[in-house]
Design an enzyme around this catalytic site. Structure first.
Site, PDB file in Angstrom:
ATOM      1  CG  HIS A   1      36.405  15.692   1.015  1.00  0.00           C
ATOM      2  ND1 HIS A   1      37.378  15.058   0.282  1.00  0.00           N
ATOM      3  CD2 HIS A   1      35.971  14.780   1.917  1.00  0.00           C
ATOM      4  CE1 HIS A   1      37.527  13.823   0.743  1.00  0.00           C
ATOM      5  NE2 HIS A   1      36.684  13.619   1.714  1.00  0.00           N
TER       6      HIS A   1
ATOM      7  CG  ASP B   1      37.215   9.657   1.164  1.00  0.00           C
ATOM      8  OD1 ASP B   1      36.594  10.724   1.309  1.00  0.00           O
ATOM      9  OD2 ASP B   1      38.206   9.366   1.838  1.00  0.00           O
TER      10      ASP B   1
ATOM     11  CD  GLU C   1      38.340  15.290   4.794  1.00  0.00           C
ATOM     12  OE1 GLU C   1      38.131  14.862   5.933  1.00  0.00           O
ATOM     13  OE2 GLU C   1      38.917  14.606   3.941  1.00  0.00           O
ATOM     14  CD  GLU C   2      40.749  12.494   2.155  1.00  0.00           C
ATOM     15  OE1 GLU C   2      41.190  12.277   3.292  1.00  0.00           O
ATOM     16  OE2 GLU C   2      39.805  11.842   1.670  1.00  0.00           O
TER      17      GLU C   2
ATOM     18  CG  ASP D   1      33.937  12.691   3.740  1.00  0.00           C
ATOM     19  OD1 ASP D   1      34.255  11.863   2.855  1.00  0.00           O
ATOM     20  OD2 ASP D   1      34.774  13.244   4.471  1.00  0.00           O
TER      21      ASP D   1
ATOM     22  CG  HIS E   1      42.103   7.395   2.805  1.00  0.00           C
ATOM     23  ND1 HIS E   1      42.461   7.883   4.048  1.00  0.00           N
ATOM     24  CD2 HIS E   1      41.064   8.165   2.405  1.00  0.00           C
ATOM     25  CE1 HIS E   1      41.679   8.897   4.379  1.00  0.00           C
ATOM     26  NE2 HIS E   1      40.821   9.076   3.397  1.00  0.00           N
TER      27      HIS E   1
HETATM   28 ZN   LIG Z   1      36.493  11.868   2.757  1.00  0.00          ZN
END
Ligand SMILES: [Zn+2]
Length: 469
Positions: A287, A299, A333-334, A361, A433
């Protein structure tokens, strides 16, 4: 030295004694797999070429460096994400890939704005925090209230109405991502049910150096929407201690977070068109969006570069498989999964001819192999295990019992066989994140190994004369 020798002797004795023991307690019987229908000998030369080329090219790393250093993080609705999409399309065309295109997707546009958390009493102190994606904001003057710390939903339920008018802090230690993330996703609404005015969630991570971790949250439409933010492990423990001592800490939470109207974005697609059965497709993907902090390097900029570099490398090597390999960089995606859903809707008619979909991912650390969905046909599992033997030289030949990915979830639910690129995840959730998900955390050789692993599997599955499933 003598003591060591004795230990070795003792160990050898125990091992040999165990080996000579008759079979005792029964071990669980693995599901018997059919014999693989795949013959890998014809692919040994190609696999060696792919691995050699991946490990001697710096293209994957230099592209990830451009994406992270020159473009940066890429939240849905942001200019950065759209710049990243334009750059990928230009470069993919320059790579000479087939059918390079975008597929339009409308995405949610959440913006964080300014945010802060401070303790007012018993001591005045600023506290590390980061709002959770999709949260509502606070009034401009913030929300000021007493804190109450809980270690579980069960404890919250026991307290019930006692949390009314307070800020609930979930101080839940990380067990696994899947288990602990429930507090990030549902914490706000579960606390709002009892009248809490805001919620704070201990970051979903096993370790912390005062690093808050953001991530998506969801509101239960039947409960009032209260603002929710992540705090660091250090802050959560501090508030727990204060709360346990009866210090009745008072906090002020300020968040400007809000949703703007949906924005236009796109999934990015590039292919190597199959030479014999171009309508049959192997999807490889990541993603392209990320959170609005750090650089989205592991990520999931890295996962996208793995998919992209796989098709570029095969093209450069002149390895055109019988079926089409399609690299998909999903958007959103997030905080929405709109890209994965849009792909399913746009490609519904051809899903029956999707042979396999692999998502990367989990970060681009040292690859261990693939996770194949537990629901995959046994013949596909036997064949994937056989193909993975081509990756034993780089230690990436494992096929785990489960696998898949968020973006390919929608097509997996329509029957597409799904898998994940599995990597050594030891340090993924340290930085996931956070502002610390940056390029310096990516090891160029490990990234190149991920490319090699994905490229060998995708190429062989796409080229098999026989059926994969
Ligand atoms: Zn991810």
């Amino acid at each position: 030295m003598r003591f060591l020798q004795l230990l070795v002797l003792l160990f050898t004795f125990i091992c040999s004694a165990q080996a000579q023991q008759p079979p005792g307690t029964p071990t669980p019987t693995p599901i018997p797999l059919p014999s693989p229908t795949v013959k890998i000998d014809p692919y040994r030369a190609a696999a060696a070429r792919i691995i050699g080329a991946a490990l001697t090219s710096d293209r994957a790393y230099s592209r990830l460096a451009h994406l992270t250093d020159h473009i940066g993080h890429r939240l849905s609705g942001s200019q950065n994400l759209e710049r990243a999409i334009e750059w990928a399309i230009t470069e993919m065309k320059r790579d000479g890939l087939d059918n390079v295109r975008t597929e339009k997707v409308m995405v949610p546009h959440w913006v964080r704005g300014e945010e802060s958390l401070e303790m007012l009493t018993p001591v005045a102190r600023k506290l590390q925090m980061m709002g959770l994606g999709n949260s509502v904001g606070t009034p401009a003057e913030g929300i000021t209230a007493e804190v109450i710390a809980v270690r579980s939903f069960a404890e919250l339920d026991r307290l019930g109405e006692q949390v009314r008018g307070k800020i609930v802090v979930y101080n839940v230690p990380f067990s696994s991502y899947g288990a602990t993330v429930a507090y990030r996703l549902q914490g706000a609404s579960r606390a709002a049910r009892y009248g809490a005015v805001a919620a704070l969630v201990r970051s979903i991570t096993p370790v912390s150096l005062q690093t808050p971790h953001t991530g998506a949250m969801n509101y239960d439409q039947n409960q009032p929407k209260i603002p929710v933010a992540a705090v660091t492990i250090e802050v959560a423990e501090f508030l727990q201690r204060m709360s346990d001592r009866g210090d009745r800490p008072r906090l002020r939470l300020r968040m400007d977070a809000k949703f703007l109207p949906d924005a236009e974005s796109a999934n990015v697609i590039a292919e190597i068109k199959g030479s014999e059965r171009p309508d049959e497709v192997v999807v490889i993907s990541g993603h392209y969006d990320s959170w609005d902090v750090g650089q989205g390097a592991h990520d999931d900029g890295g996962g996208c570069i793995v998919a992209w570099e796989t098709v570029r490398l095969l093209k450069e090597l002149g390895l055109r498989p019988r079926r089409t390999i399609r690299a998909v960089l999903y958007t959103n995606e997030e905080n929405g999964l709109r890209g994965g859903n849009a792909y399913r809707d746009a490609h519904r008619a051809e899903l029956a001819k999707h042979i396999l979909a692999i998502e990367s991912d989990s970060g681009v650390y040292r690859p261990e192999g693939f996770g194949l969905a537990a629901t995959a046909p046994l013949q596909a599992r036997a064949n994937m295990q056989e193909i993975a033997k081509l990756l034993s030289g780089i230690g990436a030949d494992g096929i785990a019992a489960t696998g898949g990915g968020a973006d390919i979830g929608p097509i997996m639910r329509e029957g597409v066989v799904g898998a994940s690129l599995d990597v050594d995840g030891t340090h993924y959730f340290d930085i996931h994140h956070t502002p610390a998900d940056t390029l310096d955390k990516v090891n160029p050789r490990e990234l190149a190994l991920c490319v090699a692993t994905m490229a060998v599997m995708a190429y062989v599955v796409a080229d098999l004369p026989e059926s994969f499933r």
